[in-house]
Design a protein around this motif. Structure first.
Motif, PDB file in Angstrom:
ATOM      1  N   VAL A 127     -18.114  -2.166  -1.034  1.00  0.00           N
ATOM      2  CA  VAL A 127     -17.158  -2.503  -2.088  1.00  0.00           C
ATOM      3  C   VAL A 127     -16.239  -1.323  -2.408  1.00  0.00           C
ATOM      4  N   LYS A 128     -16.773  -0.121  -2.402  1.00  0.00           N
ATOM      5  CA  LYS A 128     -15.949   1.058  -2.693  1.00  0.00           C
ATOM      6  C   LYS A 128     -14.811   1.184  -1.679  1.00  0.00           C
ATOM      7  N   VAL A 129     -15.109   0.908  -0.421  1.00  0.00           N
ATOM      8  CA  VAL A 129     -14.085   0.982   0.628  1.00  0.00           C
ATOM      9  C   VAL A 129     -13.078  -0.158   0.467  1.00  0.00           C
ATOM     10  N   VAL A 130     -13.549  -1.341   0.107  1.00  0.00           N
ATOM     11  CA  VAL A 130     -12.646  -2.468  -0.124  1.00  0.00           C
ATOM     12  C   VAL A 130     -11.678  -2.124  -1.250  1.00  0.00           C
ATOM     13  N   ARG A 131     -12.179  -1.511  -2.320  1.00  0.00           N
ATOM     14  CA  ARG A 131     -11.313  -1.108  -3.436  1.00  0.00           C
ATOM     15  C   ARG A 131     -10.276  -0.082  -2.980  1.00  0.00           C
ATOM     16  N   THR A 132     -10.706   0.844  -2.114  1.00  0.00           N
ATOM     17  CA  THR A 132      -9.783   1.857  -1.587  1.00  0.00           C
ATOM     18  C   THR A 132      -8.687   1.198  -0.757  1.00  0.00           C
ATOM     19  N   ILE A 133      -9.063   0.251   0.078  1.00  0.00           N
ATOM     20  CA  ILE A 133      -8.081  -0.474   0.889  1.00  0.00           C
ATOM     21  C   ILE A 133      -7.077  -1.207  -0.010  1.00  0.00           C
ATOM     22  N   LEU A 134      -7.562  -1.842  -1.056  1.00  0.00           N
ATOM     23  CA  LEU A 134      -6.668  -2.543  -1.985  1.00  0.00           C
ATOM     24  C   LEU A 134      -5.675  -1.569  -2.630  1.00  0.00           C
ATOM     25  N   ARG A 135      -6.171  -0.399  -3.032  1.00  0.00           N
ATOM     26  CA  ARG A 135      -5.305   0.609  -3.652  1.00  0.00           C
ATOM     27  C   ARG A 135      -4.243   1.080  -2.662  1.00  0.00           C
ATOM     28  N   ILE A 136      -4.656   1.323  -1.408  1.00  0.00           N
ATOM     29  CA  ILE A 136      -3.724   1.796  -0.387  1.00  0.00           C
ATOM     30  C   ILE A 136      -2.654   0.741  -0.099  1.00  0.00           C
ATOM     31  N   ARG A 137      -3.055  -0.526  -0.045  1.00  0.00           N
ATOM     32  CA  ARG A 137      -2.097  -1.597   0.260  1.00  0.00           C
ATOM     33  C   ARG A 137      -1.019  -1.752  -0.811  1.00  0.00           C
ATOM     34  N   LYS A 138      -1.285  -1.259  -2.013  1.00  0.00           N
ATOM     35  CA  LYS A 138      -0.296  -1.333  -3.091  1.00  0.00           C
ATOM     36  C   LYS A 138       0.759  -0.243  -2.969  1.00  0.00           C
ATOM     37  N   GLN A 139       0.482   0.778  -2.179  1.00  0.00           N
ATOM     38  CA  GLN A 139       1.379   1.925  -2.067  1.00  0.00           C
ATOM     39  C   GLN A 139       2.441   1.697  -0.989  1.00  0.00           C
ATOM     40  N   GLU A 140       3.483   2.495  -1.079  1.00  0.00           N
ATOM     41  CA  GLU A 140       4.522   2.484  -0.056  1.00  0.00           C
ATOM     42  C   GLU A 140       3.982   3.150   1.205  1.00  0.00           C
ATOM     43  N   PRO A 141       4.376   2.662   2.392  1.00  0.00           N
ATOM     44  CA  PRO A 141       3.874   3.245   3.644  1.00  0.00           C
ATOM     45  C   PRO A 141       4.116   4.751   3.759  1.00  0.00           C
ATOM     46  N   ALA A 142       5.264   5.218   3.324  1.00  0.00           N
ATOM     47  CA  ALA A 142       5.561   6.661   3.413  1.00  0.00           C
ATOM     48  C   ALA A 142       4.604   7.467   2.532  1.00  0.00           C
ATOM     49  N   GLU A 143       4.268   6.932   1.377  1.00  0.00           N
ATOM     50  CA  GLU A 143       3.339   7.601   0.462  1.00  0.00           C
ATOM     51  C   GLU A 143       1.941   7.666   1.079  1.00  0.00           C
ATOM     52  N   VAL A 144       1.528   6.585   1.718  1.00  0.00           N
ATOM     53  CA  VAL A 144       0.217   6.547   2.368  1.00  0.00           C
ATOM     54  C   VAL A 144       0.174   7.569   3.503  1.00  0.00           C
ATOM     55  N   GLU A 145       1.229   7.605   4.298  1.00  0.00           N
ATOM     56  CA  GLU A 145       1.285   8.547   5.417  1.00  0.00           C
ATOM     57  C   GLU A 145       1.226   9.991   4.919  1.00  0.00           C
ATOM     58  N   GLU A 146       1.947  10.292   3.844  1.00  0.00           N
ATOM     59  CA  GLU A 146       1.938  11.648   3.279  1.00  0.00           C
ATOM     60  C   GLU A 146       0.531  12.026   2.811  1.00  0.00           C
ATOM     61  N   GLN A 147      -0.143  11.113   2.127  1.00  0.00           N
ATOM     62  CA  GLN A 147      -1.495  11.387   1.647  1.00  0.00           C
ATOM     63  C   GLN A 147      -2.465  11.592   2.800  1.00  0.00           C
ATOM     64  N   GLU A 148      -2.345  10.767   3.843  1.00  0.00           N
ATOM     65  CA  GLU A 148      -3.227  10.907   5.002  1.00  0.00           C
ATOM     66  C   GLU A 148      -2.986  12.231   5.727  1.00  0.00           C
ATOM     67  N   THR A 149      -1.723  12.637   5.818  1.00  0.00           N
ATOM     68  CA  THR A 149      -1.385  13.909   6.453  1.00  0.00           C
ATOM     69  C   THR A 149      -1.980  15.072   5.675  1.00  0.00           C
ATOM     70  N   LEU A 150      -1.829  15.033   4.346  1.00  0.00           N
ATOM     71  CA  LEU A 150      -2.391  16.098   3.512  1.00  0.00           C
ATOM     72  C   LEU A 150      -3.912  16.115   3.580  1.00  0.00           C
ATOM     73  N   LEU A 151      -4.522  14.950   3.575  1.00  0.00           N
ATOM     74  CA  LEU A 151      -5.978  14.863   3.663  1.00  0.00           C
ATOM     75  C   LEU A 151      -6.462  15.471   4.984  1.00  0.00           C
ATOM     76  N   ASP A 152      -5.781  15.144   6.062  1.00  0.00           N
ATOM     77  CA  ASP A 152      -6.143  15.700   7.364  1.00  0.00           C
ATOM     78  C   ASP A 152      -5.969  17.216   7.365  1.00  0.00           C
ATOM     79  N   LEU A 153      -4.880  17.701   6.812  1.00  0.00           N
ATOM     80  CA  LEU A 153      -4.622  19.139   6.733  1.00  0.00           C
ATOM     81  C   LEU A 153      -5.713  19.850   5.930  1.00  0.00           C
ATOM     82  N   TYR A 154      -6.062  19.298   4.782  1.00  0.00           N
ATOM     83  CA  TYR A 154      -7.105  19.890   3.929  1.00  0.00           C
ATOM     84  C   TYR A 154      -8.453  19.884   4.642  1.00  0.00           C
ATOM     85  N   ARG A 155      -8.771  18.801   5.335  1.00  0.00           N
ATOM     86  CA  ARG A 155     -10.034  18.727   6.066  1.00  0.00           C
ATOM     87  C   ARG A 155     -10.097  19.805   7.147  1.00  0.00           C
TER      88      ARG A 155
END
Length: 88
Positions: A55-83
Motif C-alpha cells: 500500500v505504501k508503494v501504491v500511495r507513492t505511485i499515486l503521488r507521482i502520477r499527480k506531478q508533472e513529468p519534468a518534476e518527477v524526472e528532476e526528483q528521480e535525478t536528484l535521488l539518484d545523485l544523492y544515493r
C-alpha cells in the motif's frame, strides 16, 4: 408560527437566511459524499493489500502520477545523485 416561517427567508442582520441555509446544506451534502468516497478509497487500499500489493508503494505511485513529468524526472535525478554520493 406563520410569522416565524415568513421571517425565515428574511434578512437577519443583513444575512439572507434562505441563502445561508442553502449554502450550509450544500456543504453538508458534499461533506457526506467526501466521507463516503474516503471510505471507498480505504476499501480499495484494503483490496490492494489483500491482493499482495504494498500500500505504501501504491500511495507513492499515486503521488507521482499527480506531478508533472519534468518534476518527477528532476526528483528521480536528484535521488539518484544523492544515493551515489552516499554509496548506495
Amino acid at each position: 408560527m406563520a410569522e416565524d416561517q415568513e421571517d425565515a427567508g428574511a434578512d437577519v442582520g443583513g444575512i439572507a437566511a434562505d441563502r445561508l441555509r442553502s449554502i450550509i446544506e450544500r456543504i453538508e451534502r458534499l461533506e457526506e459524499e467526501r466521507k463516503a468516497l474516503s471510505d471507498d478509497i480505504k476499501d480499495i487500499f484494503a483490496e490492494a493489500k489483500s491482493a499482495g500489493f504494498e500500500v505504501k508503494v501504491v500511495r507513492t505511485i499515486l503521488r507521482i502520477r499527480k506531478q508533472e513529468p519534468a518534476e518527477v524526472e528532476e526528483q528521480e535525478t536528484l535521488l539518484d545523485l544523492y544515493r551515489r554520493a552516499l554509496g548506495m
